[in-house]
Design a protein around this motif. Structure first.
Motif, PDB file in Angstrom:
ATOM      1  N   GLU A  12       0.619  -1.275   0.143  1.00 10.39           N
ATOM      2  CA  GLU A  12       0.108   0.054  -0.124  1.00 10.39           C
ATOM      3  C   GLU A  12       0.847   1.133  -0.005  1.00 10.39           C
ATOM      4  O   GLU A  12       0.251   2.287   0.083  1.00 10.39           O
ATOM      5  CB  GLU A  12      -0.955   0.085   1.402  1.00 10.39           C
ATOM      6  N   GLY A  13       2.026   0.974  -0.102  1.00  9.40           N
ATOM      7  CA  GLY A  13       3.094   2.189  -0.130  1.00  9.40           C
ATOM      8  C   GLY A  13       3.624   2.792   1.149  1.00  9.40           C
ATOM      9  O   GLY A  13       4.021   3.883   1.103  1.00  9.40           O
ATOM     10  N   LEU A  14       3.130   2.033   2.383  1.00  5.56           N
ATOM     11  CA  LEU A  14       3.650   2.724   3.425  1.00  5.56           C
ATOM     12  C   LEU A  14       5.029   2.339   3.804  1.00  5.56           C
ATOM     13  O   LEU A  14       5.638   1.412   3.398  1.00  5.56           O
ATOM     14  CB  LEU A  14       2.798   2.201   4.989  1.00  5.56           C
ATOM     15  N   ASN A  15       5.797   3.099   4.765  1.00  2.00           N
ATOM     16  CA  ASN A  15       7.072   3.149   4.952  1.00  2.00           C
ATOM     17  C   ASN A  15       7.510   3.103   6.468  1.00  2.00           C
ATOM     18  O   ASN A  15       8.482   3.078   7.051  1.00  2.00           O
ATOM     19  CB  ASN A  15       8.139   3.952   4.119  1.00  2.00           C
ATOM     20  N   LEU A  16       6.340   3.462   7.238  1.00  2.00           N
ATOM     21  CA  LEU A  16       6.150   3.470   8.612  1.00  2.00           C
ATOM     22  C   LEU A  16       5.125   2.745   9.356  1.00  2.00           C
ATOM     23  O   LEU A  16       3.995   2.955   8.852  1.00  2.00           O
ATOM     24  CB  LEU A  16       6.294   5.245   9.117  1.00  2.00           C
ATOM     25  N   ILE A  17       5.441   2.171  10.432  1.00  3.69           N
ATOM     26  CA  ILE A  17       4.344   1.668  11.215  1.00  3.69           C
ATOM     27  C   ILE A  17       4.712   2.257  12.663  1.00  3.69           C
ATOM     28  O   ILE A  17       5.602   2.405  13.221  1.00  3.69           O
ATOM     29  CB  ILE A  17       4.622   0.003  11.413  1.00  3.69           C
ATOM     30  N   GLN A  18       3.407   2.634  12.944  1.00  2.00           N
ATOM     31  CA  GLN A  18       3.346   3.336  14.391  1.00  2.00           C
ATOM     32  C   GLN A  18       2.524   2.309  15.442  1.00  2.00           C
ATOM     33  O   GLN A  18       1.446   1.768  14.883  1.00  2.00           O
ATOM     34  CB  GLN A  18       2.526   4.434  14.501  1.00  2.00           C
ATOM     35  N   THR A  19       3.222   2.085  16.538  1.00  2.22           N
ATOM     36  CA  THR A  19       2.666   1.028  17.338  1.00  2.22           C
ATOM     37  C   THR A  19       2.816   1.712  18.880  1.00  2.22           C
ATOM     38  O   THR A  19       3.749   2.308  19.269  1.00  2.22           O
ATOM     39  CB  THR A  19       3.284  -0.329  17.409  1.00  2.22           C
ATOM     40  N   TYR A  20       1.788   1.078  19.777  1.00  2.00           N
ATOM     41  CA  TYR A  20       1.843   1.401  20.958  1.00  2.00           C
ATOM     42  C   TYR A  20       2.584   0.173  21.874  1.00  2.00           C
ATOM     43  O   TYR A  20       2.111  -0.779  21.380  1.00  2.00           O
ATOM     44  CB  TYR A  20       0.484   1.602  21.802  1.00  2.00           C
ATOM     45  N   ILE A  21       3.335   0.378  22.589  1.00  2.00           N
ATOM     46  CA  ILE A  21       3.934  -0.597  23.632  1.00  2.00           C
ATOM     47  C   ILE A  21       3.448  -0.578  24.975  1.00  2.00           C
ATOM     48  O   ILE A  21       3.604   0.427  25.691  1.00  2.00           O
ATOM     49  CB  ILE A  21       5.366  -0.601  23.297  1.00  2.00           C
ATOM     50  N   PHE A  22       2.382  -1.384  25.107  1.00  2.00           N
ATOM     51  CA  PHE A  22       1.861  -1.335  26.723  1.00  2.00           C
ATOM     52  C   PHE A  22       2.992  -2.108  27.771  1.00  2.00           C
ATOM     53  O   PHE A  22       2.989  -3.192  27.722  1.00  2.00           O
ATOM     54  CB  PHE A  22       0.573  -1.983  26.654  1.00  2.00           C
ATOM     55  N   TRP A  23       3.472  -1.363  28.738  1.00  2.00           N
ATOM     56  CA  TRP A  23       4.455  -1.920  29.541  1.00  2.00           C
ATOM     57  C   TRP A  23       3.844  -2.933  30.368  1.00  2.00           C
ATOM     58  O   TRP A  23       4.558  -4.058  30.573  1.00  2.00           O
ATOM     59  CB  TRP A  23       5.143  -0.921  30.321  1.00  2.00           C
ATOM     60  N   ASN A  24       2.819  -3.061  30.883  1.00  2.00           N
ATOM     61  CA  ASN A  24       1.966  -3.704  31.709  1.00  2.00           C
ATOM     62  C   ASN A  24       1.848  -5.221  31.098  1.00  2.00           C
ATOM     63  O   ASN A  24       1.668  -6.057  31.713  1.00  2.00           O
ATOM     64  CB  ASN A  24       0.555  -3.367  32.097  1.00  2.00           C
ATOM     65  N   PHE A  25       1.998  -5.098  29.530  1.00  2.00           N
ATOM     66  CA  PHE A  25       1.774  -6.509  28.809  1.00  2.00           C
ATOM     67  C   PHE A  25       3.117  -7.350  29.142  1.00  2.00           C
ATOM     68  O   PHE A  25       3.441  -8.478  28.959  1.00  2.00           O
ATOM     69  CB  PHE A  25       1.333  -6.237  27.401  1.00  2.00           C
ATOM     70  N   HIS A  26       4.191  -6.245  29.228  1.00  5.76           N
ATOM     71  CA  HIS A  26       5.725  -7.188  29.175  1.00  5.76           C
ATOM     72  C   HIS A  26       6.227  -7.324  30.678  1.00  5.76           C
ATOM     73  O   HIS A  26       7.142  -7.876  30.771  1.00  5.76           O
ATOM     74  CB  HIS A  26       6.651  -6.154  28.451  1.00  5.76           C
TER      75      HIS A  26
END
Length: 82
Positions: A12-26
């Motif tokens: 789709e032409g994207l070059n960036l992924i933005q994500t949240y990292i929830f520390w309580n999951f780790h």
């Protein structure tokens, strides 16, 4: 799983992924860190790089309610028939 998602993003032409990292999951228990299976952050970042994608990570201590399908989003979805 990530390969398919990253392939579609690149198609789709994207070059960036933005994500949240929830520390309580780790860190589900104080001082005990979890980075296996679905929580393998290093694997996620490596696969993104392998597909030529940049990653913008936002670190949060907990999963905020505003990031889920909540009351602030529902009226918009109803109006747009989403």
């Amino acid at each position: 799983m990530w390969d398919d998602i990253f392939n579609k993003a690149r198609q789709e032409g994207l070059n960036l992924i933005q994500t949240y990292i929830f520390w309580n999951f780790h860190e589900r228990e104080e001082g005990v860190y979890y980075f296996d299976e679905r929580a393998d952050l290093e694997l996620f970042l490596q696969k993104a790089a392998d597909h030529g994608l940049f990653v913008n990570c936002k670190y949060l201590p907990i999963k905020y309610h505003s990031l889920t399908y909540n009351s602030a989003i529902r009226p918009l979805c109803r109006r747009r028939q989403v």
